[in-house]
Design a protein around this motif. Structure first.
Motif, mmCIF file in Angstrom:
data_model
loop_
_atom_site.group_PDB
_atom_site.id
_atom_site.type_symbol
_atom_site.label_atom_id
_atom_site.label_comp_id
_atom_site.label_asym_id
_atom_site.label_seq_id
_atom_site.Cartn_x
_atom_site.Cartn_y
_atom_site.Cartn_z
ATOM 1 N N GLY A 1 0.799 -1.226 0.000
ATOM 2 C CA GLY A 1 0.000 0.000 0.000
ATOM 3 C C GLY A 1 0.824 1.265 0.000
ATOM 4 N N LEU A 2 2.154 1.140 0.003
ATOM 5 C CA LEU A 2 3.046 2.305 0.022
ATOM 6 C C LEU A 2 3.493 2.579 -1.404
ATOM 7 C CD1 LEU A 2 4.348 4.174 2.198
ATOM 8 C CD2 LEU A 2 6.399 2.785 1.978
ATOM 9 N N ASN A 3 2.907 3.595 -2.007
ATOM 10 C CA ASN A 3 3.149 3.836 -3.427
ATOM 11 C C ASN A 3 3.245 5.313 -3.737
ATOM 12 O OD1 ASN A 3 3.501 2.969 -6.127
ATOM 13 N ND2 ASN A 3 1.326 3.296 -6.569
ATOM 14 N N PHE A 4 4.016 6.064 -2.939
ATOM 15 C CA PHE A 4 4.209 7.487 -3.205
ATOM 16 C C PHE A 4 4.898 7.665 -4.549
ATOM 17 C CE2 PHE A 4 4.026 7.705 1.511
ATOM 18 C CZ PHE A 4 2.966 8.584 1.605
ATOM 19 N N GLN A 5 4.373 8.591 -5.315
ATOM 20 C CA GLN A 5 4.879 8.796 -6.668
ATOM 21 C C GLN A 5 6.032 9.796 -6.683
ATOM 22 O OE1 GLN A 5 3.850 6.937 -9.396
ATOM 23 N NE2 GLN A 5 3.026 5.843 -7.608
ATOM 24 N N PRO A 6 6.895 9.708 -7.715
ATOM 25 C CA PRO A 6 8.002 10.667 -7.807
ATOM 26 C C PRO A 6 7.478 12.080 -7.887
ATOM 27 C CG PRO A 6 7.716 9.473 -9.871
ATOM 28 C CD PRO A 6 6.858 8.783 -8.861
ATOM 29 N N ILE A 7 8.224 13.007 -7.304
ATOM 30 C CA ILE A 7 7.800 14.403 -7.261
ATOM 31 C C ILE A 7 8.850 15.277 -7.914
ATOM 32 C CG2 ILE A 7 6.322 14.235 -5.233
ATOM 33 C CD1 ILE A 7 8.655 14.877 -3.503
ATOM 34 N N SER A 8 8.385 16.349 -8.504
ATOM 35 C CA SER A 8 9.305 17.272 -9.161
ATOM 36 C C SER A 8 9.920 18.181 -8.114
ATOM 37 C CB SER A 8 8.551 18.111 -10.194
ATOM 38 O OG SER A 8 7.647 18.966 -9.541
ATOM 39 N N ASP A 9 10.834 19.026 -8.541
ATOM 40 C CA ASP A 9 11.449 19.969 -7.615
ATOM 41 C C ASP A 9 10.465 21.028 -7.164
ATOM 42 O OD1 ASP A 9 13.783 18.653 -7.670
ATOM 43 O OD2 ASP A 9 14.775 19.977 -9.101
ATOM 44 N N GLU A 10 9.320 21.082 -7.803
ATOM 45 C CA GLU A 10 8.289 22.033 -7.395
ATOM 46 C C GLU A 10 6.973 21.290 -7.277
ATOM 47 O OE1 GLU A 10 6.587 25.534 -9.816
ATOM 48 O OE2 GLU A 10 8.273 26.373 -8.706
ATOM 49 N N SER B 1 14.012 6.105 -8.824
ATOM 50 C CA SER B 1 15.460 6.260 -8.769
ATOM 51 C C SER B 1 15.854 6.603 -7.342
ATOM 52 C CB SER B 1 15.915 7.370 -9.712
ATOM 53 O OG SER B 1 15.481 8.635 -9.231
ATOM 54 N N GLU B 2 17.155 6.521 -7.035
ATOM 55 C CA GLU B 2 17.604 6.833 -5.675
ATOM 56 C C GLU B 2 17.286 8.271 -5.320
ATOM 57 O OE1 GLU B 2 21.486 6.483 -2.789
ATOM 58 O OE2 GLU B 2 21.179 5.122 -4.465
ATOM 59 N N GLU B 3 17.467 9.184 -6.274
ATOM 60 C CA GLU B 3 17.169 10.596 -6.004
ATOM 61 C C GLU B 3 15.684 10.796 -5.741
ATOM 62 O OE1 GLU B 3 17.696 15.048 -7.961
ATOM 63 O OE2 GLU B 3 18.213 13.266 -9.133
ATOM 64 N N GLN B 4 14.844 10.137 -6.569
ATOM 65 C CA GLN B 4 13.399 10.269 -6.377
ATOM 66 C C GLN B 4 12.968 9.647 -5.038
ATOM 67 O OE1 GLN B 4 12.186 8.292 -9.976
ATOM 68 N NE2 GLN B 4 11.659 10.229 -11.008
ATOM 69 N N ALA B 5 13.552 8.499 -4.691
ATOM 70 C CA ALA B 5 13.217 7.845 -3.414
ATOM 71 C C ALA B 5 13.583 8.751 -2.245
ATOM 72 C CB ALA B 5 13.947 6.508 -3.304
ATOM 73 N N GLY B 6 14.735 9.423 -2.360
ATOM 74 C CA GLY B 6 15.152 10.339 -1.303
ATOM 75 C C GLY B 6 14.182 11.484 -1.128
ATOM 76 N N LYS B 7 13.697 12.022 -2.249
ATOM 77 C CA LYS B 7 12.741 13.136 -2.160
ATOM 78 C C LYS B 7 11.417 12.668 -1.558
ATOM 79 C CE LYS B 7 14.652 15.879 -5.950
ATOM 80 N NZ LYS B 7 14.454 16.383 -7.328
ATOM 81 N N VAL B 8 10.976 11.459 -1.918
ATOM 82 C CA VAL B 8 9.750 10.913 -1.342
ATOM 83 C C VAL B 8 9.923 10.737 0.173
ATOM 84 C CG1 VAL B 8 8.341 8.822 -1.173
ATOM 85 C CG2 VAL B 8 8.862 9.795 -3.417
ATOM 86 N N LEU B 9 11.067 10.211 0.603
ATOM 87 C CA LEU B 9 11.314 10.006 2.033
ATOM 88 C C LEU B 9 11.394 11.326 2.782
ATOM 89 C CD1 LEU B 9 13.925 7.131 1.747
ATOM 90 C CD2 LEU B 9 11.719 6.961 2.902
ATOM 91 N N TRP B 10 11.989 12.334 2.157
ATOM 92 C CA TRP B 10 12.089 13.652 2.796
ATOM 93 C C TRP B 10 10.725 14.304 2.926
ATOM 94 C CZ3 TRP B 10 11.150 18.656 0.815
ATOM 95 C CH2 TRP B 10 11.573 19.706 1.652
ATOM 96 N N ARG B 11 9.940 14.229 1.838
ATOM 97 C CA ARG B 11 8.645 14.891 1.805
ATOM 98 C C ARG B 11 7.615 14.161 2.659
ATOM 99 N NH1 ARG B 11 5.313 18.729 2.366
ATOM 100 N NH2 ARG B 11 3.378 18.580 1.215
ATOM 101 N N HIS B 12 7.644 12.815 2.676
ATOM 102 C CA HIS B 12 6.595 12.024 3.325
ATOM 103 C C HIS B 12 7.116 11.251 4.527
ATOM 104 C CE1 HIS B 12 3.834 12.904 0.040
ATOM 105 N NE2 HIS B 12 4.772 12.557 -0.817
ATOM 106 N N GLN B 13 8.129 11.795 5.184
ATOM 107 C CA GLN B 13 8.752 11.088 6.312
ATOM 108 C C GLN B 13 7.741 10.707 7.387
ATOM 109 O OE1 GLN B 13 11.131 13.374 9.118
ATOM 110 N NE2 GLN B 13 12.727 11.817 9.068
ATOM 111 N N LYS B 14 6.896 11.655 7.799
ATOM 112 C CA LYS B 14 5.947 11.389 8.882
ATOM 113 C C LYS B 14 4.909 10.342 8.478
ATOM 114 C CE LYS B 14 6.360 15.795 11.307
ATOM 115 N NZ LYS B 14 5.670 17.020 11.761
ATOM 116 N N GLU B 15 4.400 10.448 7.240
ATOM 117 C CA GLU B 15 3.384 9.493 6.796
ATOM 118 C C GLU B 15 3.960 8.081 6.706
ATOM 119 O OE1 GLU B 15 4.129 12.434 5.383
ATOM 120 O OE2 GLU B 15 2.488 13.152 4.101
#
Length: 892
Positions: free
Chosen positions: A612-621, A686-700
Motif C-alpha cells: 500500500g506504500l506507493n508514493f509517486q516521484p515528485i518534481s522539484d516544485e 530512482s535513488e534521487e526520487q526515493a530520497g525526495k519521497v522520504l524527505w517529503r513524506h517522512q511522517k506518513e
C-alpha cells in the motif's frame, strides 16, 4: 535535524505548523548564517534555490514571512525563534515590532516571566538568566551596554509609531535623539549591533513607506515576519507578499483542528421577502442571543462533566457605525429585550468613547474572558482587529453591510481561538457561529468556491427548538443532599436537581460539622490499609480520629465567632455522617496493576507489507491542492532538500519520534524496517526520487510502519504483576446535564413518545438510584434502570473518570467508563448494554476484557475485607425487558 529544534519543540509543545516553521529557520540559517557581512542578493539566491516562493525580501536585509493562520500561535513561535537563534547561533539582541498599542501591550505581557502565556515557559536556559525586556517605555532609563542591568539576551519590544513618526516641528522620534547614557541615539545603538534580529508581528501593517524606511534603517542581520494575511490591500485588489517562505492558511488550521470550526447560521424556512432591514436585524439579534444562551449552558455542562474551568461565552455584534452601535446598545439593554436580562452586560467598542469612558471600555474588553466579568455582548464598529486575543467568542451577529468574503475572512478571525487549546470533540465547545440569515446562501456559496480558504458548516435553527431555553442541571448524589452540600460554582443558567432526600442535619452548625466530617472521610479514601471500605468507618479508633480532627476545626471560640451559641454534639454528627456514607455509597476501589521489578518489552522482527506504500516521484516544485479547502501551495525542494547521508535515516528518525520506540533497544529492527522500505521505493523510483519521497513524506511513512509494528509488540510473559489498591472507596462526584429550562424530569418508568433522541431527556422519580436525576442514551438503558430500581439495593450511572479502567486497542490506551453500577444483597454489578451488532467490535471486546480483569481484582479485594463479588455483564440491548431479573441479564 538540529538538536535545538527537537528540544525547543518538545519543551514549548509546538504544534506541527510551528515546528515546521522552526525547521525552516534552522535550514535557512544553515545556508545563510545571520551576519551583517552577508550580501543580500547572494542570500536571496541561496534561499530561493530551496524555497522558490521567496522572490524578493522586500527589505534592505534578508526578511522572510511566515504566514500562519489566526489562532495557530504566532507569539509562541516568536518565543521559539528567539530561543533557537540564541542557543544555536549565539544571538543576543532582538527587536520585536508591534503595529499598535493593543498588540504592543500584549507582547510585553507574553514576554514577561510568570505571566499566563509566557513564551519561554519550559525553557531551562532562561530560568536563571531571564532575557532582559526593554520596551518603548523604559529604553531611555538605563545604559543598554550594561550587562548587569540588561543580562545576556535583550528583547526590545516597540510600537511602530515609536520609530517612524515625527513630532511637532519636524523633530525626529525620541528614540532617534541623543542619549546621555550612550553618546548616541538608542536607534543608532541598535542599528550598530552585529547580531540584531528583527521580528515583525502582523507584518502586513509595515508596508507603508515610513514604516519600511524606519525598519531598513535598523539594519538587522535577519527579519522574521509573522502574519495571517500575507498581502497588502490596495484599490486594485490584494497584492501578495514576495517573501512568504511558509504559508499555513486558515483552511488548513480549521481542517487540522487547531481553531474552532466556523459555521454559518440561519433559520429554518427563512424568507426575508417583505421584511424591513430593522426587522431582519432584530430577528438576527434575537436568534443570536438564543443561540448564545444554549451555547452558554452547553459549555458549562461540558466543563462540569470534565472537571474543567467553566468558559463564559459572549456575542460579538458588528454595527454599521457609532450611531448604529449606540442604538443597538440601547435596544439590547432595554426591558423589552429578553425581559431586561442583558442590562449591564453590553459594552460598545468604538471611537465615540473618550477619557474615563474609553478606559472603562478597554478594561472591560480586556477582561471579557473572565468568568466573573458580566459582559456577554460586545458591539463594535471596526475596532477589534489584530491583537484582541480571546478564546470565548462563540457567536457573531454581523449587521454591517459587507460582501461574503469580507464577512468570512474578517469577522471570524476574532473568534477562532479555542478555550482549552484544542478541540475536545463536543460541537458546542468547538464551533463558532455566524448568524447571517440574510447572507446565508451568499456565504455558503463563497465558502464553496474552489479558491476559498474556509469550508463553512451550516446550521439551520428550528424556531420551535430555539424558543426553548436550556439550563445546566447538576445532579448531586443523594449523600450530598443529605449533608446539605451545595455546588462550588454556579451561574445564572445552573440548576441543582431537586432531591427527595432532605438535609439530615437541621441547624447550620450541624451541617458545617457534617461537611467537615465528610471532608475527613474523603481523606480516608487513600488509606486502604486502615480504612479498606466505608464499613470500616464504624471502627471505634477511626471514629475517634475523625471526632478529634473535626473538633479541632470547631473549637468553642471558633463557634462563638460564627454566632453559634450551643455546642453541637460532634461525636454524634460524625457517627451519623459515617452511617450515611455507608448507606449512600457503592464502594469502588481504585485499582492499579503494576509489574514486580522491570518489565522487558519491545517489537519482534517482521516483514513489512509495503503493497500500500506507493508514493509517486515528485518534481522539484510541488503543487499541493487541498481537497477540504480548495486552496493550493507550491513547495520547493531545491538542491538542499536531501539532508540525510543515508536514505534509511529518514525512516529511522521518523520512527524514534514515537513514545513506545526505544532507539537503543530497537536500532537493528528499525534499520531492518527502514531497509525494507528503501528497497521497496527504489523498486520503482530512482535513488534521487526515493530520497525526495522520504524527505517529503517522512511522517506518513513512519506512521505507516509504526501501525504495522503494533501487531508485533511483545512483553515479557515471565514478569509478575501485583495489584495495588490506592483507594478503598471513591467519592461519588456530581454529574452535569443540559436540559430544557422549563421542563421537569420525566418519570423514568414511562417510555417517552419520541425515542429517536433519548439523550435530550432528563429522567427522575427513582427510589434506589444514588442520584436524583439521570440521562439515558437509549430506550434499552431506560428499561434497564426500571429493572435496577426494582431489584437492587442501590444503583447509578457513573460520572466520567470514576473507575479509571484503561484498555489498549492497537497503539492507543483509552479510558473505559461502564454504563451502570448496581449493588444487590449478594453482588455488585458492572453493566454495559450494547447493540447486538456491536457486541463483537474490537473496541467493545477490548473494554470487556479490561472490565472483567478489573472486576476480578476488585472481587479479590472486596471479599478479603468482608465485601461482595464484582460481576461484569455485557448485555445485548434487544434482550432487555422489564420482566427480566438482574441475575438473568447478560447470561447466555
Amino acid at each position: 535535524m538540529n538538536r535545538h529544534v527537537n528540544a525547543i519543540s518538545g519543551r514549548l509543545s509546538l504544534r506541527p505548523p510551528q515546528r515546521q516553521s522552526l525547521e525552516i529557520l534552522d535550514r535557512i540559517t544553515e545556508i545563510v548564517p545571520p551576519r551583517k557581512s552577508t550580501a543580500v542578493s547572494e542570500a536571496l539566491e541561496l534561499i530561493q534555490s530551496e524555497y522558490p516562493s521567496v522572490t524578493d525580501f522586500e527589505r534592505d536585509f534578508p526578511s522572510l514571512c511566515f504566514a500562519l493562520a489566526t489562532g495557530v500561535g504566532k507569539t509562541r513561535l516568536m518565543g521559539a525563534f528567539v530561543t533557537y537563534l540564541h542557543l544555536a547561533h549565539g544571538i543576543n539582541n532582538f527587536f520585536i515590532l508591534a503595529p499598535n498599542l493593543t498588540i504592543y501591550n500584549k507582547l510585553i505581557a507574553d514576554f514577561t516571566p510568570n505571566t499566563p502565556k509566557y513564551v519561554f515557559k519550559g525553557m531551562a536556559e532562561f530560568v536563571v538568566n531571564q532575557p532582559a525586556l526593554i520596551t518603548g517605555d523604559n529604553y531611555d532609563q538605563r545604559d543598554p551596554a550594561s550587562g548587569s542591568l540588561f543580562g545576556g539576551v535583550r528583547i526590545n519590544i516597540f510600537n511602530i509609531s515609536k520609530i517612524d513618526s515625527e513630532v511637532r516641528g519636524g523633530k525626529a522620534p525620541k528614540i532617534k535623539r541623543l542619549s546621555e547614557y550612550i553618546g548616541e541615539s538608542y536607534f543608532d545603538y541598535l542599528a550598530a549591533l552585529p547580531d540584531l534580529v528583527l521580528l515583525m508581528d502582523e507584518s502586513h501593517r509595515y508596508r507603508a513607506k515610513a514604516g519600511l524606511r524606519a525598519i531598513n534603517e535598523l539594519k538587522p542581520v535577519l527579519g522574521l515576519e509573522l502574519t495571517a494575511t500575507p498581502f497588502v490591500e490596495t484599490s486594485k485588489g490584494a497584492i501578495p507578499f514576495n517573501n512568504v517562505i511558509y504559508d499555513y492558511a486558515l483552511g488548513r488550521a480549521i481542517a487540522d483542528g487547531f481553531v474552532k470550526e466556523p459555521a454559518v447560521v440561519t433559520r429554518k424556512n427563512f424568507n426575508p421577502a417583505g421584511m424591513s432591514k430593522e426587522a431582519i436585524e432584530e430577528l438576527k439579534l434575537s436568534d443570536g442571543i438564543r443561540l448564545h444562551e444554549q451555547t452558554k449552558v452547553q459549555l458549562e455542562t461540558y466543563a462540569r462533566e470534565t472537571n474543567r474551568e467553566i468558559v463564559k461565552p459572549f456575542v460579538l455584534v458588528i454595527a454599521r457605525d457609532t450611531t448604529h452601535a449606540a442604538q443597538l446598545k440601547t435596544l439590547l439593554e432595554s426591558d423589552d429585550f429578553f425581559d431586561g436580562g442583558y442590562k449591564g452586560k453590553v459594552i460598545q467598542v468604538d471611537s465615540s468613547k473618550t477619557g474615563a469612558q474609553e478606559e472603562d471600555m478597554i478594561n472591560r474588553l480586556l477582561k471579557v474572558e473572565h468568568a466573573d466579568e458580566p459582559t456577554e455582548i460586545v458591539i463594535h464598529v471596526n475596532m477589534l482587529k489584530e491583537g484582541w486575543d480571546v478564546t470565548n467568542l462563540y457567536t457573531i451577529v454581523p449587521l454591517r453591510a459587507a460582501n461574503a468574503r469580507i464577512l468570512i475572512e474578517q469577522s471570524i478571525g476574532r473568534g477562532l481561538r479555542l478555550p482549552y487549546g484544542k478541540r475536545v470533540g463536543v460541537t458546542a465547545v468547538d464551533r463558532l457561529n455566524i448568524v447571517a440569515h440574510d447572507k446565508f446562501q451568499e456565504i455558503v456559496d463563497e465558502a464553496n468556491r474552489p479558491d476559498s480558504q474556509v469550508r463553512m458548516q451550516t446550521v439551520i435553527l428550528d424556531p420551535d427548538e430555539l424558543e426553548k431555553k436550556t439550563k445546566t442541571v447538576i445532579s448531586q448524589s443523594k449523600l450530598a443532599s443529605q449533608l446539605g452540600t451545595i455546588p462550588a460554582q454556579t451561574s445564572t443558567s445552573t440548576t441543582v436537581a431537586p432531591s427527595a432526600e432532605k438535609t439530615v442535619f437541621t441547624t447550620a452548625a450541624e451541617q458545617k460539622v457534617a461537611q467537615a466530617a465528610y471532608t475527613v472521610i474523603k481523606k480516608f479514601e487513600s488509606q486502604p490499609d486502615r480504612v479498606p471500605t466505608t464499613h470500616s468507618l464504624a471502627n471505634a479508633e477511626v471514629q475517634a480520629d475523625m471526632v478529634r480532627e473535626v473538633a479541632a476545626a470547631f473549637t468553642p471560640t471558633q463557634l462563638e465567632l460564627e454566632g453559634v451559641t450551643e455546642q453541637p454534639d460532634i461525636a454524634a454528627i460524625v457517627k451519623k455522617t459515617a452511617e450515611l456514607v455507608v448507606q449512600q455509597t457503592i464502594d469502588i476501589p481504585r485499582i492499579l496493576v503494576v509489574p514486580k521489578g522491570e518489565v522487558d518489552s519491545g517489537f519482534k522482527a517482521f516483514e513489512l507489507d509495503l503493497s500500500g506504500l506507493n508514493f509517486q516521484p515528485i518534481s522539484d516544485e510541488l503543487w499541493v491542492q487541498l481537497l477540504r479547502t480548495g486552496t493550493h501551495e507550491v513547495i520547493g525542494l531545491g538542491k538542499g532538500g536531501l539532508k540525510e547521508t543515508r536514505l534509511e535515516n529518514y525512516v529511522v528518525s521518523g520512527l524514534v519520534d514515537f513514545d513506545d520506540i526505544d532507539y537503543e533497544k530497537h536500532a537493528d529492527l528499525l534499520y531492518d524496517l527502514a531497509s525494507q522500505t528503501v528497497t521497496h521505493l527504489k523498486g520503482y523510483l530512482s535513488e534521487e526520487q526515493a530520497g525526495k519521497v522520504l524527505w517529503r513524506h517522512q511522517k506518513e511513512i513512519a506512521a505507516f510502519i509504526h501501525a504495522q509494528m503494533q501487531a508485533h509488540y511483545w512483553e515479557d510473559e515471565a514478569v509478575e504483576y501485583e495489584v495495588v489498591i490506592s483507594k478503598g472507596f471513591t467519592e461519588l462526584k456530581s454529574s452535569a446535564y443540559t436540559a430544557t429550562a422549563n421542563e421537569e424530569p420525566l418519570d423514568f418508568r414511562v417510555s417517552p413518545k419520541d425515542k429517536s433522541n433519548m439523550a435530550k431527556y432528563l429522567f427522575g422519580g427513582f427510589k434506589r438510584c444514588l442520584y436524583p436525576v439521570q440521562k439515558f442514551d437509549s430506550e434499552a438503558e431506560r428499561i434497564l434502570a426500571v429493572i435496577l430500581d426494582r431489584e437492587t439495593e442501590k444503583w447509578f450511572k457513573p460520572a466520567k473518570g470514576l473507575f479509571q479502567i484503561f484498555y489498549r486497542l492497537g497503539a492507543d490506551h483509552s479510558e473505559y467508563q461502564p454504563d451502570f453500577v448496581a449493588e444487590t444483597a449478594d453482588a455488585i454489578y458492572m453493566l454495559e448494554p450494547k447493540k447486538r451488532t456491536a457486541l463483537n467490535d474490537a473496541d467493545v471486546l477490548a473494554k470487556k476484557d479490561a472490565a472483567e480483569n478489573w472486576c476480578e481484582n476488585a472481587t479479590s479485594y472486596s471479599l478479603k475485607h468482608g465485601g461482595k463479588p464484582w460481576i461484569y455483564r455485557l448485555i445485548p440491548h434487544d434482550t432487555i425487558s422489564e420482566n427480566m431479573s438482574i441475575d438473568h441479564l447478560g447470561k447466555g
